[in-house]
Design a protein around this motif. Structure first.
Motif, PDB file in Angstrom:
ATOM      1  N   MET A   1     -52.877   0.993   0.276  1.00 11.29           N
ATOM      2  CA  MET A   1     -51.939   0.117  -0.423  1.00 11.29           C
ATOM      3  C   MET A   1     -50.500   0.623  -0.229  1.00 11.29           C
ATOM      4  O   MET A   1     -50.226   1.809  -0.403  1.00 11.29           O
ATOM      5  N   ASN A   2     -49.595  -0.235   0.158  1.00  7.69           N
ATOM      6  CA  ASN A   2     -48.204   0.129   0.377  1.00  7.69           C
ATOM      7  C   ASN A   2     -47.408  -0.109  -0.898  1.00  7.69           C
ATOM      8  O   ASN A   2     -47.195  -1.239  -1.312  1.00  7.69           O
ATOM      9  N   ASN A   3     -46.946   0.999  -1.528  1.00  9.61           N
ATOM     10  CA  ASN A   3     -46.195   0.894  -2.768  1.00  9.61           C
ATOM     11  C   ASN A   3     -44.694   0.953  -2.545  1.00  9.61           C
ATOM     12  O   ASN A   3     -43.932   1.046  -3.500  1.00  9.61           O
ATOM     13  N   LYS A   4     -44.262   0.939  -1.307  1.00  9.85           N
ATOM     14  CA  LYS A   4     -42.843   1.026  -1.000  1.00  9.85           C
ATOM     15  C   LYS A   4     -42.129  -0.220  -1.509  1.00  9.85           C
ATOM     16  O   LYS A   4     -42.536  -1.345  -1.237  1.00  9.85           O
ATOM     17  N   PRO A   5     -41.055  -0.049  -2.294  1.00 11.32           N
ATOM     18  CA  PRO A   5     -40.331  -1.226  -2.788  1.00 11.32           C
ATOM     19  C   PRO A   5     -39.641  -1.962  -1.643  1.00 11.32           C
ATOM     20  O   PRO A   5     -39.335  -1.392  -0.598  1.00 11.32           O
ATOM     21  N   ILE A   6     -39.400  -3.239  -1.867  1.00 13.91           N
ATOM     22  CA  ILE A   6     -38.672  -4.056  -0.898  1.00 13.91           C
ATOM     23  C   ILE A   6     -37.182  -3.730  -1.024  1.00 13.91           C
ATOM     24  O   ILE A   6     -36.626  -3.768  -2.121  1.00 13.91           O
ATOM     25  N   ILE A   7     -36.550  -3.415   0.098  1.00 12.10           N
ATOM     26  CA  ILE A   7     -35.117  -3.101   0.088  1.00 12.10           C
ATOM     27  C   ILE A   7     -34.347  -4.379   0.384  1.00 12.10           C
ATOM     28  O   ILE A   7     -34.455  -4.958   1.469  1.00 12.10           O
ATOM     29  N   VAL A   8     -33.566  -4.818  -0.587  1.00 12.99           N
ATOM     30  CA  VAL A   8     -32.810  -6.069  -0.480  1.00 12.99           C
ATOM     31  C   VAL A   8     -31.321  -5.758  -0.534  1.00 12.99           C
ATOM     32  O   VAL A   8     -30.850  -5.069  -1.449  1.00 12.99           O
ATOM     33  N   VAL A   9     -30.581  -6.253   0.425  1.00 14.51           N
ATOM     34  CA  VAL A   9     -29.123  -6.128   0.425  1.00 14.51           C
ATOM     35  C   VAL A   9     -28.530  -7.492   0.118  1.00 14.51           C
ATOM     36  O   VAL A   9     -28.932  -8.505   0.696  1.00 14.51           O
ATOM     37  N   ILE A  10     -27.594  -7.536  -0.827  1.00 14.67           N
ATOM     38  CA  ILE A  10     -26.945  -8.800  -1.191  1.00 14.67           C
ATOM     39  C   ILE A  10     -25.463  -8.726  -0.812  1.00 14.67           C
ATOM     40  O   ILE A  10     -24.779  -7.742  -1.110  1.00 14.67           O
ATOM     41  N   THR A  11     -24.978  -9.782  -0.162  1.00 15.60           N
ATOM     42  CA  THR A  11     -23.634  -9.751   0.420  1.00 15.60           C
ATOM     43  C   THR A  11     -22.952 -11.114   0.307  1.00 15.60           C
ATOM     44  O   THR A  11     -23.440 -12.093   0.874  1.00 15.60           O
ATOM     45  N   PRO A  12     -21.829 -11.192  -0.415  1.00 12.09           N
ATOM     46  CA  PRO A  12     -21.031 -12.423  -0.412  1.00 12.09           C
ATOM     47  C   PRO A  12     -20.154 -12.449   0.835  1.00 12.09           C
ATOM     48  O   PRO A  12     -19.615 -11.421   1.250  1.00 12.09           O
ATOM     49  N   VAL A  13     -20.007 -13.621   1.430  1.00 11.68           N
ATOM     50  CA  VAL A  13     -19.245 -13.728   2.679  1.00 11.68           C
ATOM     51  C   VAL A  13     -18.331 -14.940   2.620  1.00 11.68           C
ATOM     52  O   VAL A  13     -18.742 -16.022   2.192  1.00 11.68           O
ATOM     53  N   ARG A  14     -17.106 -14.728   3.047  1.00  7.97           N
ATOM     54  CA  ARG A  14     -16.196 -15.829   3.324  1.00  7.97           C
ATOM     55  C   ARG A  14     -15.276 -15.403   4.466  1.00  7.97           C
ATOM     56  O   ARG A  14     -14.412 -14.546   4.301  1.00  7.97           O
ATOM     57  N   ASN A  15     -15.527 -15.952   5.639  1.00  9.05           N
ATOM     58  CA  ASN A  15     -14.730 -15.634   6.824  1.00  9.05           C
ATOM     59  C   ASN A  15     -14.706 -14.136   7.112  1.00  9.05           C
ATOM     60  O   ASN A  15     -13.651 -13.497   7.115  1.00  9.05           O
ATOM     61  N   ARG A  33     -34.721  -7.176   3.539  1.00  9.55           N
ATOM     62  CA  ARG A  33     -34.160  -8.516   3.376  1.00  9.55           C
ATOM     63  C   ARG A  33     -32.654  -8.388   3.192  1.00  9.55           C
ATOM     64  O   ARG A  33     -32.167  -7.462   2.530  1.00  9.55           O
ATOM     65  N   ILE A  34     -31.902  -9.330   3.750  1.00  9.76           N
ATOM     66  CA  ILE A  34     -30.455  -9.396   3.557  1.00  9.76           C
ATOM     67  C   ILE A  34     -30.132 -10.813   3.094  1.00  9.76           C
ATOM     68  O   ILE A  34     -30.422 -11.779   3.811  1.00  9.76           O
ATOM     69  N   ILE A  35     -29.579 -10.928   1.907  1.00 10.14           N
ATOM     70  CA  ILE A  35     -29.215 -12.241   1.386  1.00 10.14           C
ATOM     71  C   ILE A  35     -27.705 -12.392   1.494  1.00 10.14           C
ATOM     72  O   ILE A  35     -26.941 -11.601   0.941  1.00 10.14           O
ATOM     73  N   VAL A  36     -27.270 -13.389   2.236  1.00  9.38           N
ATOM     74  CA  VAL A  36     -25.859 -13.660   2.461  1.00  9.38           C
ATOM     75  C   VAL A  36     -25.499 -14.964   1.753  1.00  9.38           C
ATOM     76  O   VAL A  36     -26.111 -16.003   2.012  1.00  9.38           O
ATOM     77  N   ALA A  37     -24.525 -14.893   0.856  1.00 10.19           N
ATOM     78  CA  ALA A  37     -24.013 -16.103   0.194  1.00 10.19           C
ATOM     79  C   ALA A  37     -22.696 -16.471   0.860  1.00 10.19           C
ATOM     80  O   ALA A  37     -21.683 -15.803   0.654  1.00 10.19           O
ATOM     81  N   ASP A  38     -22.714 -17.505   1.663  1.00 10.75           N
ATOM     82  CA  ASP A  38     -21.517 -17.897   2.412  1.00 10.75           C
ATOM     83  C   ASP A  38     -20.730 -18.946   1.640  1.00 10.75           C
ATOM     84  O   ASP A  38     -21.284 -19.927   1.149  1.00 10.75           O
ATOM     85  N   GLN A  39     -19.415 -18.733   1.577  1.00 16.83           N
ATOM     86  CA  GLN A  39     -18.523 -19.648   0.849  1.00 16.83           C
ATOM     87  C   GLN A  39     -17.590 -20.353   1.833  1.00 16.83           C
ATOM     88  O   GLN A  39     -16.482 -19.908   2.103  1.00 16.83           O
TER      89      GLN A  39
END
Length: 332
Positions: A1-15, A33-39
């Motif tokens: 069983m893999n107990n390693k947590p999910i590494i998530v990077v969150i990044t706001p982006v505008r130009n 995972r990389i979550i990009v919020a583009d404005q």
């Protein structure tokens, strides 16, 4: 069983096309995972983000600069990911310091428990890729995503800053543990390009005055956004950021970008609001504003204010300067 947590990077982006390829190349080498919020980017940032398999691209539909609202969108997306999660709030011009995965701090993070918040220091590169400004204090830029607290509601109720918002909800609760991570730095590239950074900081001043309802002092804004870093105070051993897969991220950075987006945004604000409320800001010698016709003849009191601020900036921590600043804040 893999107990390693999910590494998530969150990044706001505008130009952020000037640095986004480098950021996503490096970050993809270690994040799950990389979550990009583009404005509303218009410089190709969206197209760059879509090239990377680990990126989830979401839309920030706001027409105004509101970094706290952008964080809310990112955390809402994080909440959709099933499983145990480590979240790091990196901006597009930030990279983790070299060999961070081999540090005790990273091991501590990976073996942490929910409701722990991780505090890091910046490593601000200055003028090139070798020099850095002296250390500042720890800042809350990561967390083991909580399971028992309503993180999102707490964040939205306590944070509404348009600029320099809390990246991670810093909740006061006996269930929260704050962990300082001394051996990992957030390597910040913004000041490598001092022209772009100057345009950005002028924009931040304008945006702060435009967004917040309370009266902001031109004195306070000047002191924050015109810091002086004497050459003899600069450290000269910056640890290179993690580049991943033997790719030198510096080759992917557009060093000649001047941040025209910031100039365009300021002009839009001036056209909407008029100029008078912004006269207190010492931004009117910006050559990019002048090139667009904003060559202002300021009222004498503002010219004197700006002259005083420039002359005293190196001595802004002295008692007499602080006293004069305090009086001027009541007027400006």
């Amino acid at each position: 069983m893999n107990n390693k947590p999910i590494i998530v990077v969150i990044t706001p982006v505008r130009n952020e096309a000037w640095v986004l390829d480098a950021f996503l190349t490096c970050t993809s080498s270690w994040a799950d995972r990389i979550i990009v919020a583009d404005q509303h980017s218009t410089d190709g940032s969206r197209e760059i983000a879509l090239k990377y398999d680990k990126v989830t691209l979401i839309d920030n539909d706001s027409l105004e600069m509101n970094q706290a609202a952008a964080r809310m969108l990112l955390f809402q997306e994080v909440d959709k990911i099933i499983g145990d999660k480590i979240v790091l709030a990196l901006d597009a011009d930030e990279f983790l310091s070299a060999d961070f995965e081999k540090t005790e701090g990273w091991n501590r993070i990976m073996n942490s428990c929910p409701n722990e918040i991780f505090c890091f220091k910046w490593q601000n590169l200055y003028g090139d890729y070798k020099h850095i400004v002296p250390d500042n204090g720890y800042m809350e830029w990561g967390c083991h995503f909580p399971q028992s607290l309503s993180l999102l509601n707490s964040y939205s109720s306590c944070e509404d800053r348009a600029v320099h918002e809390m990246r991670i909800p810093c909740l006061q609760s006996p269930e929260i543990t704050y962990v300082q991570v001394p051996d990992i730095r957030f390597v910040h590239l913004a000041r490598v390009n001092l022209i772009r950074q100057k345009n950005k900081e002028d924009f931040y001043q304008v945006s702060s005055v435009a967004k917040l309802q309370k009266k902001l002092s031109g004195v306070s804004l000047f002191r924050v956004y015109n810091r002086i870093y004497p050459v003899d105070c600069l450290e000269t051993e910056a640890s290179l950021y993690n580049v991943g897969d033997n790719v030198d991220a510096r080759c992917l950075i557009r060093d000649g970008d001047v941040g025209q987006y910031y100039i365009d945004e300021m002009i839009d604000i001036f056209n909407r609001d008029g100029l008078k409320k912004y006269f207190k800001l010492d931004i009117w010698d910006n050559p990019y504003l002048k090139a667009n016709g904003f060559n202002q003849k300021l009222p004498l009191r503002y010219r004197l204010l700006h002259l005083y601020l420039r002359k005293t900036q190196k001595h802004s921590e002295k008692t007499i300067v602080k006293l004069v600043d305090k009086m001027l804040k009541l007027l400006c």
